[in-house]
Design an enzyme around this catalytic site. Structure first.
Site, short mmCIF file in Angstrom:
data_model
loop_
_atom_site.label_atom_id
_atom_site.label_comp_id
_atom_site.label_asym_id
_atom_site.label_seq_id
_atom_site.Cartn_x
_atom_site.Cartn_y
_atom_site.Cartn_z
N GLN A 1 -6.78 -0.65 5.54
CA GLN A 1 -7.35 -1.30 6.73
C GLN A 1 -8.78 -1.80 6.48
O GLN A 1 -9.28 -2.60 7.25
CB GLN A 1 -7.37 -0.33 7.92
N SER B 1 -3.35 -3.63 0.51
CA SER B 1 -2.14 -4.39 0.83
C SER B 1 -2.52 -5.77 1.36
O SER B 1 -3.32 -5.89 2.29
CB SER B 1 -1.33 -3.63 1.88
N HIS C 1 -0.98 -8.06 3.16
CA HIS C 1 -0.64 -8.54 4.51
C HIS C 1 -1.57 -8.00 5.60
O HIS C 1 -1.48 -8.41 6.75
CB HIS C 1 0.83 -8.28 4.86
N ALA D 1 0.82 -1.22 0.00
CA ALA D 1 0.00 0.00 0.00
C ALA D 1 0.85 1.26 0.00
O ALA D 1 0.44 2.28 -0.54
CB ALA D 1 -0.94 0.00 1.20
N THR D 2 2.03 1.20 0.59
CA THR D 2 2.90 2.38 0.58
C THR D 2 3.23 2.75 -0.86
O THR D 2 3.09 3.91 -1.27
CB THR D 2 4.20 2.10 1.37
N THR E 1 9.54 -7.07 -12.64
CA THR E 1 9.04 -8.44 -12.74
C THR E 1 8.00 -8.71 -11.67
O THR E 1 8.21 -8.38 -10.51
CB THR E 1 10.21 -9.44 -12.59
N CYS F 1 6.28 4.64 17.53
CA CYS F 1 7.61 4.58 18.13
C CYS F 1 8.61 5.18 17.15
O CYS F 1 8.86 4.61 16.10
CB CYS F 1 8.02 3.13 18.36
C1 LIG Z 1 -0.29 -0.82 6.71
C2 LIG Z 1 -0.83 0.41 6.09
C3 LIG Z 1 -0.18 1.02 5.00
C4 LIG Z 1 1.13 0.50 4.45
O1 LIG Z 1 0.96 -0.71 3.79
P1 LIG Z 1 2.23 -1.55 3.30
O2 LIG Z 1 1.67 -2.54 2.36
O3 LIG Z 1 2.78 -2.17 4.52
O4 LIG Z 1 3.17 -0.62 2.64
C5 LIG Z 1 -0.75 2.13 4.44
N1 LIG Z 1 -1.90 2.64 4.91
C6 LIG Z 1 -2.55 2.10 5.96
C7 LIG Z 1 -3.83 2.71 6.42
C8 LIG Z 1 -2.04 0.97 6.59
O5 LIG Z 1 -2.69 0.45 7.62
#
Ligand SMILES: *Cc1c(COP(=O)(O)O)cnc(C)c1O
Length: 391
Positions: free
Chosen positions: A182, A202, A204, A74-75, A243, A329
């Site tokens: 989220q 994302s 994960h 997501a980043t 890739t 943190c």
């Molecule tokens: C975890 C999160 C991200 C970042 O996602 P990644 O896939 O870890 O880069 C971005 N936005 C929100 C709201 C998140 O909770």
């Protein structure tokens, strides 16, 4: 007896569903082909798996497969959406509207855009964590190219009024991007009903693997243009070269399919346990929930406890319960959470806050254990503080 430590940090990441891992495994060994290899069966197999996953992901959010651009997470998707629109629509303007409680991926992309000559309006939130729609509409200028408002907040779980925001964006001919990291897989999302033009997700965060995500890019009414932020072989219709992570994509597709099938049951399960957790913890004198309790995700809560230090609380709990404070943190110093500060929570209280994220495998026994353990620890720390104050 519950097995320790208990995981209550599902908002930072989730374990892979075993069914996801099972789907991925053949793509590391037997079907290892490069999805862009057009000259042999290894490549075709990879491509077929990627296109199948693209459909699975698209279906979860009501999109067309062609509107899904795979990324590393997501980043990266947020960076592509914000910087890609900023570059592609330079002729229209340079103004973006966002919110102070966004994830760092959005905030820091906007800071980057500011350094490139962009103008950013940072909308505040009320004490529930919600933006004001009249304030949003008033912030729109002739040069506004994009509104970026997250679907649901990662620290407090508050869900923004997405449809109302997109109605305003449409009315003024401004594109609407939402970081739905989220919310995807946890609550029903339909990019057409919700009027979303760009959406970051994302794997994960919804029981898929780490390092894989996607950007939804609307192709009709309107067709969104983006300038790629990663140059190279022209993968993903030129929007994201590199890739493809075939096993990761297969895993994300499977995770998306499972969420589509099990979202209602998952949401009922986590909401029930979340409510049980809140009822237990709110019995602690002075404890209160941060953010709206009506517009929020089913699996998240954020609770403040008076007169304690979050460092001490987390240190005392850390061995048995994996969670995070509302605080981010930063290497050495513990800064109070900027999200809680934006809600008007004062620094001391923001410090004494816990973010609790539940998930598919959280059990009632774990919740009951967490209630007892947190209550005991808070009482102990409060008593100690009172003692110090009296010396
Ligand atoms: C975890 C999160 C991200 C970042 O996602 P990644 O896939 O870890 O880069 C971005 N936005 C929100 C709201 C998140 O909770």
């Amino acid at each position: 007896m519950v097995q320790l430590p208990i995981y209550l940090d599902y908002n930072s990441t989730t374990p892979c569903d075993p069914r996801v891992v099972e789907a991925m495994l053949p793509y590391f060994t037997k079907h290892f082909g490069n999805a862009a290899s057009r000259t042999h069966a290894f490549g075709w197999e990879g491509e077929e798996a990627v296109e199948y996953a693209r459909e699975q992901v698209a279906q979860l959010i009501g999109a067309e497969p062609k509107e899904i651009v795979f990324s590393s997470g997501a980043t990266e998707a947020a960076n592509l959406a914000l910087k890609g629109v900023f570059e592609a629509y330079a002729a229209k303007g340079n103004h973006i509207i966002t919110v102070v409680t966004e994830h760092k991926a959005v905030l820091d992309s906007c800071h980057h855009i500011e350094r490139l000559g962009g103008e950013i309006t940072w909308l505040p939130v009320d004490n529930e964590g919600l933006i004001s729609l009249p304030e949003l509409e008033a912030a729109i200028r002739p040069t506004t190219m994009l509104i970026a408002v997250m679907y649901a907040n990662n620290e407090i779980g508050v869900i923004q009024p997405i449809k109302a925001i997109s109605d305003i964006a449409r009315k003024h001919g401004v594109l609407f991007f939402t970081d739905a990291t989220q919310a995807v897989g946890k609550v029903p999302i339909d990019v057409n009903k919700d009027g979303i033009d760009l959406l970051a997700l994302s794997a994960h965060k919804f029981y898929g693997p780490k390092g894989i995500g996607a950007l939804y890019v609307r192709r009709r009414d309107p067709r969104v243009r983006l300038v790629a932020q990663m140059d190279g072989g022209g993968h993903e219709r030129g929007m994201r070269s590199g890739t493809l992570n075939v096993p990761g994509i297969v895993g994300m597709g499977k995770a998306a399919e499972l969420c589509r099938q099990e979202m209602t049951a998952d949401a009922r399960h986590t909401a029930e346990l979340r409510d049980r957790l809140e009822t237990g913890l709110l019995a602690i004198p002075g404890a209160h929930i941060n953010g709206s309790t009506t517009h929020r995700l089913p699996h998240t809560t954020n609770i403040s406890f008076p007169d304690i230090d979050a460092n001490a609380l987390l240190a005392a709990l850390g061995k048995d319960i994996a969670l995070s404070s509302g605080s981010a943190c930063t290497s050495a110093s513990m800064e109070p959470s900027y999200v809680l500060k934006a809600l008007g929570v004062d620094d001391k209280v923001a410090h004494a806050s816990l973010r609790l994220g539940l998930g598919r495998w959280t059990t009632a026994e774990e919740i009951d254990y967490a209630i007892v353990r947190i209550s005991e620890t808070v009482a102990l720390l409060q008593a100690r503080n009172v003692q110090y104050k009296n010396v």
